[in-house]
Design a protein around this motif. Structure first.
Motif, PDB file in Angstrom:
ATOM      1  N   LEU A   1      50.480  45.915  38.158  1.00 38.84           N
ATOM      2  CA  LEU A   1      50.242  44.727  38.967  1.00 38.84           C
ATOM      3  C   LEU A   1      50.575  43.457  38.184  1.00 38.84           C
ATOM      4  CD1 LEU A   1      46.785  45.598  40.613  1.00 38.84           C
ATOM      5  CD2 LEU A   1      49.069  45.926  41.580  1.00 38.84           C
ATOM      6  N   GLU A   2      51.078  42.441  38.884  1.00 41.86           N
ATOM      7  CA  GLU A   2      51.348  41.143  38.267  1.00 41.86           C
ATOM      8  C   GLU A   2      50.102  40.264  38.364  1.00 41.86           C
ATOM      9  OE1 GLU A   2      55.619  39.442  38.839  1.00 41.86           O
ATOM     10  OE2 GLU A   2      55.058  40.435  40.716  1.00 41.86           O
ATOM     11  N   PHE A   3      49.762  39.632  37.269  1.00 40.38           N
ATOM     12  CA  PHE A   3      48.609  38.723  37.272  1.00 40.38           C
ATOM     13  C   PHE A   3      49.092  37.311  37.598  1.00 40.38           C
ATOM     14  CE2 PHE A   3      45.850  35.747  34.879  1.00 40.38           C
ATOM     15  CZ  PHE A   3      44.674  35.960  35.574  1.00 40.38           C
ATOM     16  N   ILE A   4      48.536  36.735  38.650  1.00 35.11           N
ATOM     17  CA  ILE A   4      48.929  35.391  39.076  1.00 35.11           C
ATOM     18  C   ILE A   4      48.107  34.325  38.352  1.00 35.11           C
ATOM     19  CG2 ILE A   4      48.990  33.787  41.030  1.00 35.11           C
ATOM     20  CD1 ILE A   4      49.599  36.193  42.838  1.00 35.11           C
ATOM     21  N   GLY A   5      46.804  34.505  38.329  1.00 35.04           N
ATOM     22  CA  GLY A   5      45.904  33.554  37.681  1.00 35.04           C
ATOM     23  C   GLY A   5      44.476  33.944  37.962  1.00 35.04           C
ATOM     24  N   GLY A   6      43.562  33.276  37.310  1.00 37.75           N
ATOM     25  CA  GLY A   6      42.156  33.607  37.539  1.00 37.75           C
ATOM     26  C   GLY A   6      41.239  32.666  36.802  1.00 37.75           C
ATOM     27  N   GLY A   7      39.977  32.682  37.210  1.00 36.06           N
ATOM     28  CA  GLY A   7      39.039  31.766  36.591  1.00 36.06           C
ATOM     29  C   GLY A   7      37.603  32.224  36.722  1.00 36.06           C
ATOM     30  N   GLU A   8      36.720  31.401  36.207  1.00 33.29           N
ATOM     31  CA  GLU A   8      35.287  31.633  36.336  1.00 33.29           C
ATOM     32  C   GLU A   8      34.604  30.293  36.545  1.00 33.29           C
ATOM     33  OE1 GLU A   8      33.871  33.517  32.807  1.00 33.29           O
ATOM     34  OE2 GLU A   8      34.283  31.816  31.521  1.00 33.29           O
ATOM     35  N   GLU A   9      33.366  30.340  36.971  1.00 29.79           N
ATOM     36  CA  GLU A   9      32.659  29.125  37.381  1.00 29.79           C
ATOM     37  C   GLU A   9      32.433  28.145  36.230  1.00 29.79           C
ATOM     38  OE1 GLU A   9      29.302  28.291  36.433  1.00 29.79           O
ATOM     39  OE2 GLU A   9      29.468  29.962  35.035  1.00 29.79           O
ATOM     40  N   SER A  10      32.468  28.614  35.002  1.00 29.38           N
ATOM     41  CA  SER A  10      32.155  27.740  33.873  1.00 29.38           C
ATOM     42  C   SER A  10      33.374  26.962  33.379  1.00 29.38           C
ATOM     43  CB  SER A  10      31.536  28.542  32.725  1.00 29.38           C
ATOM     44  OG  SER A  10      32.422  29.538  32.269  1.00 29.38           O
ATOM     45  N   PHE A  11      34.197  26.499  34.340  1.00 30.85           N
ATOM     46  CA  PHE A  11      35.279  25.548  34.074  1.00 30.85           C
ATOM     47  C   PHE A  11      36.445  26.144  33.284  1.00 30.85           C
ATOM     48  CE2 PHE A  11      32.047  23.026  35.748  1.00 30.85           C
ATOM     49  CZ  PHE A  11      32.420  21.700  35.910  1.00 30.85           C
ATOM     50  N   GLY A  12      36.633  27.458  33.367  1.00 29.63           N
ATOM     51  CA  GLY A  12      37.754  28.089  32.683  1.00 29.63           C
ATOM     52  C   GLY A  12      38.779  28.605  33.677  1.00 29.63           C
ATOM     53  N   PHE A  13      40.063  28.554  33.275  1.00 26.84           N
ATOM     54  CA  PHE A  13      41.128  29.078  34.138  1.00 26.84           C
ATOM     55  C   PHE A  13      42.267  29.582  33.266  1.00 26.84           C
ATOM     56  CE2 PHE A  13      44.477  29.173  37.348  1.00 26.84           C
ATOM     57  CZ  PHE A  13      43.775  29.670  38.445  1.00 26.84           C
ATOM     58  N   MET A  14      42.954  30.609  33.785  1.00 27.24           N
ATOM     59  CA  MET A  14      44.081  31.210  33.067  1.00 27.24           C
ATOM     60  C   MET A  14      45.271  31.304  34.014  1.00 27.24           C
ATOM     61  SD  MET A  14      44.059  34.638  30.703  1.00 27.24           S
ATOM     62  CE  MET A  14      43.420  35.773  31.926  1.00 27.24           C
ATOM     63  N   VAL A  15      46.402  30.758  33.603  1.00 21.85           N
ATOM     64  CA  VAL A  15      47.615  30.732  34.414  1.00 21.85           C
ATOM     65  C   VAL A  15      48.576  31.787  33.890  1.00 21.85           C
ATOM     66  CG1 VAL A  15      49.478  29.297  35.320  1.00 21.85           C
ATOM     67  CG2 VAL A  15      47.296  28.235  34.672  1.00 21.85           C
ATOM     68  N   GLY A  16      48.795  32.850  34.640  1.00 24.04           N
ATOM     69  CA  GLY A  16      49.684  33.900  34.153  1.00 24.04           C
ATOM     70  C   GLY A  16      49.107  34.607  32.940  1.00 24.04           C
ATOM     71  N   ASP A  17      49.929  35.422  32.292  1.00 26.78           N
ATOM     72  CA  ASP A  17      49.387  36.274  31.218  1.00 26.78           C
ATOM     73  C   ASP A  17      49.962  35.980  29.833  1.00 26.78           C
ATOM     74  OD1 ASP A  17      51.927  37.268  31.457  1.00 26.78           O
ATOM     75  OD2 ASP A  17      51.343  39.340  31.828  1.00 26.78           O
ATOM     76  N   ALA A  18      50.620  34.829  29.663  1.00 27.21           N
ATOM     77  CA  ALA A  18      51.137  34.494  28.329  1.00 27.21           C
ATOM     78  C   ALA A  18      49.993  34.261  27.355  1.00 27.21           C
ATOM     79  CB  ALA A  18      52.031  33.260  28.392  1.00 27.21           C
TER      80      ALA A  18
END
Length: 575
Positions: free
Chosen positions: A391-408
């Motif tokens: 599966l391709e990861f698009i992005g993701g986050g959590e409530e504590s103000f963190g986010f990840m864009v792609g998998d680099a």
């Protein structure tokens, strides 16, 4: 005061010749002047939580110092040699702006080189996400970053990353902890081999910035970028080393940096807490935004893995978005960009956590991608990427103000996330909209969700006992009603069970065990109780929702949800 025998035993160990004279003097000083502090320093060993090892700096086995870090590092060295036999081992090390971070980073590097492991050490402070990137970029087996994130100035910490660039997860975490626990302090090898230390900076910086721009840019018109007025603050942290350059190279030139907070400083002198979750932390940035008539305010925490965002509401007032809102905005934007590019084919996913907004599931369903839910902490989202290579990861986050864009980068990343939210803001402004208006539109399309976090601080040994007892009480005396609404489901992640209270059916939860309880109420509300893994707190995450039929109704509906949250807090006596 009477000191317990187990504490005296630990103190006496630290007064042996294994420990240096400076340590002996500091311990004797505590024995004379502060028995209570002595007790706090020795009553337990620092442990790995959701973000690694984090604690107050000082002497003792419950403090961050050369020996506790040295022991953890020696244990990690032993484990690496065990799982990577006959391999030339490499590790990357970064550190933030905190007191002693540079010294402790070099000390940790010395232990690795003493054990024959080559070290790639940043020559100066750098953001945590760059360390995650560097592990993969340099082909390392592991990585370390010295940081305590947004904790008070007296704290420092130690995060361990594995060869995929993500923080350690099973089975590595347990293997490393076992290796550490099997050690005595006199087994730490502090004798450095300087030939094995390689200092890194510009090359990795350039590669990281290039990667961030590639992952977080989405064909925004140059004029739209120039037209977006941005205020940025590093809150005295590491982001000042890379975020301004990343924005500039991406084409964002209309950036105002808060000068009083631009110099790295472990005392964080202009804020009570360098935590972008706290409105006070962004007060100076918001004041600058008013002065410059800016569209968006962005502030990052000391190690630059989390970001706070403030935008103008429909009345033109600057308001701080919460972590769930920024996560929803960025996820929806990414999904829309992927859809426009024709890249969604059912083999993609977004990631979130059990304490974050359920709206992530709604978004994923509407875009026909999967939403995978894990425990708190980005190491679990990184593990999803590793566990589902198909599966391709698009992005993701959590409530504590963190986010990840792609998998680099395999951790929350405020560098790429800052660029991403600017892309969204610039495109919205170019079409006569705003971030705030886009958020309300999402609520109309997906349901209106509102979240609130209640953190109860319980410091020290007795505070830990109180937190543990609260969790025991909630398990032994389950809550059956909250604010006049029946609890219909209870998930207990410690026992890996979900109990339906309407028919008493029990099902198994297929997520690693954790000390978390989640209550689902018949009106669709959700309350999660969880002791923090990195701070002396017990946290209650409240999520409520209802339908929003029209943009014009948002203010009224938001007030209804605010009142529902207040009623839940009162009913659970969380005030």
């Amino acid at each position: 005061m009477e000191i317990k025998q187990n504490i005296l035993d630990a103190v006496n160990e630290w007064l042996t010749p294994t420990f240096d004279n400076e340590t002996h003097i500091a311990i004797k000083e505590l024995m004379t002047t502060s028995p209570a502090e002595l007790e706090e320093s020795f009553y337990k060993n620092l442990e790995f939580g959701t973000g690694g090892m984090r604690g107050v700096m000082g002497v003792g086995n419950n403090r961050i110092n050369k020996y506790t870090l040295g022991k953890s590092t020696q244990g990690l060295c032993n484990y690496m040699h065990e799982v990577f036999p006959n391999k030339k081992l490499k590790i990357a090390i970064a550190y933030d702006c905190r007191h002693n971070s540079k010294t402790l980073a070099k000390l940790v590097a010395d232990v690795f080189t003493a054990n024959g492991i080559s070290v790639y050490l940043f020559s100066d402070l750098r953001p945590t996400p760059e360390l995650s990137f560097a592990v993969k970029y340099l082909g390392c087996q592991a990585g370390i970053v010295l940081t305590a994130s947004h904790n008070p100035p007296e704290y420092n910490g130690y995060k361990v990353y594995w060869e995929d660039g993500g923080q350690i997860v099973p089975p590595e975490d347990k293997g490393i902890i076992t290796s550490i626990e099997n050690l005595n302090y006199n087994e730490i090898n502090f004798t450095a081999n300087e030939d094995l230390i390689h200092y890194i900076d510009t090359e990795v910086d350039k590669a990281f910035i290039k990667s961030s721009i590639q992952n977080a840019s989405f064909n925004t018109d140059a004029a739209a970028k120039e037209n977006l007025k941005i205020v940025f603050t590093s809150l005295h942290g590491t982001s000042i080393t890379l975020v301004p350059d990343t924005l500039a190279q991406a084409g964002y030139t209309n950036v105002h940096i808060v000068p009083e907070q631009a110099v790295p400083n472990g005392d964080f002198p202009t804020v009570k807490s360098p935590n972008p979750e706290e409105p006070e932390a962004l007060a100076m940035a918001i004041a600058l935004a008013e002065k410059t008539n800016s569209d968006i305010v962005i502030g990052t925490d000391p190690d630059c893995d989390r970001l706070g965002v403030a935008v103008r509401n429909n009345a033109g007032q600057m308001i701080l978005l919460n972590g769930n809102q920024t996560m929803i905005l960025m996820t929806a934007f990414l999904l829309e960009q992927w859809k426009k590019a024709g890249k969604i084919n059912g083999k993609q996913f977004v990631g979130s956590t059990i304490v974050s907004t359920p709206m992530m599931m709604e978004l994923a369903t509407n875009y026909e991608v999967e939403c995978k839910i894990g425990l708190t902490g980005f190491k679990w989202i990184a593990k999803m990427i590793k566990d589902f290579p198909e599966l391709e990861f698009i992005g993701g986050g959590e409530e504590s103000f963190g986010f990840m864009v792609g998998d680099a980068v395999r951790d929350k990343d405020a560098v790429a996330a800052t660029l991403l939210i600017c892309e969204m803001a610039a495109q919205a402004k170019a079409k006569g909209s705003t971030i705030y208006k886009e958020l309300v539109k999402l609520y109309v399309d997906n349901g209106c969700y509102k979240e609130h976090l209640v953190s109860l601080t319980k410091k020290g040994m007795h505070g830990l006992e109180e937190i543990n007892q609260m969790m025991i009480d909630m398990r032994e005396n389950p809550i059956k009603e909250i604010n006049g609404q029946r609890v219909i489901m209870v998930e207990d992640y410690q026992s890996s069970t979900a109990k339906n209270l309407l028919d008493d059916e029990i099902t198994t939860l297929h997520i690693p065990k954790s000390n978390v309880l989640i209550y689902y109420i018949e009106d669709g509300s959700k309350i999660c109780a969880r002791p923090s893994g990195t701070e002396p707190k017990i946290k209650f995450y409240i999520s409520v929702n209802t339908e929003l039929h029209a943009v014009e109704d948002f203010k009224e509906v938001e007030e209804i949800l605010d009142n529902k949250i207040k009623d839940i807090i009162a009913a659970m006596q969380l005030n």
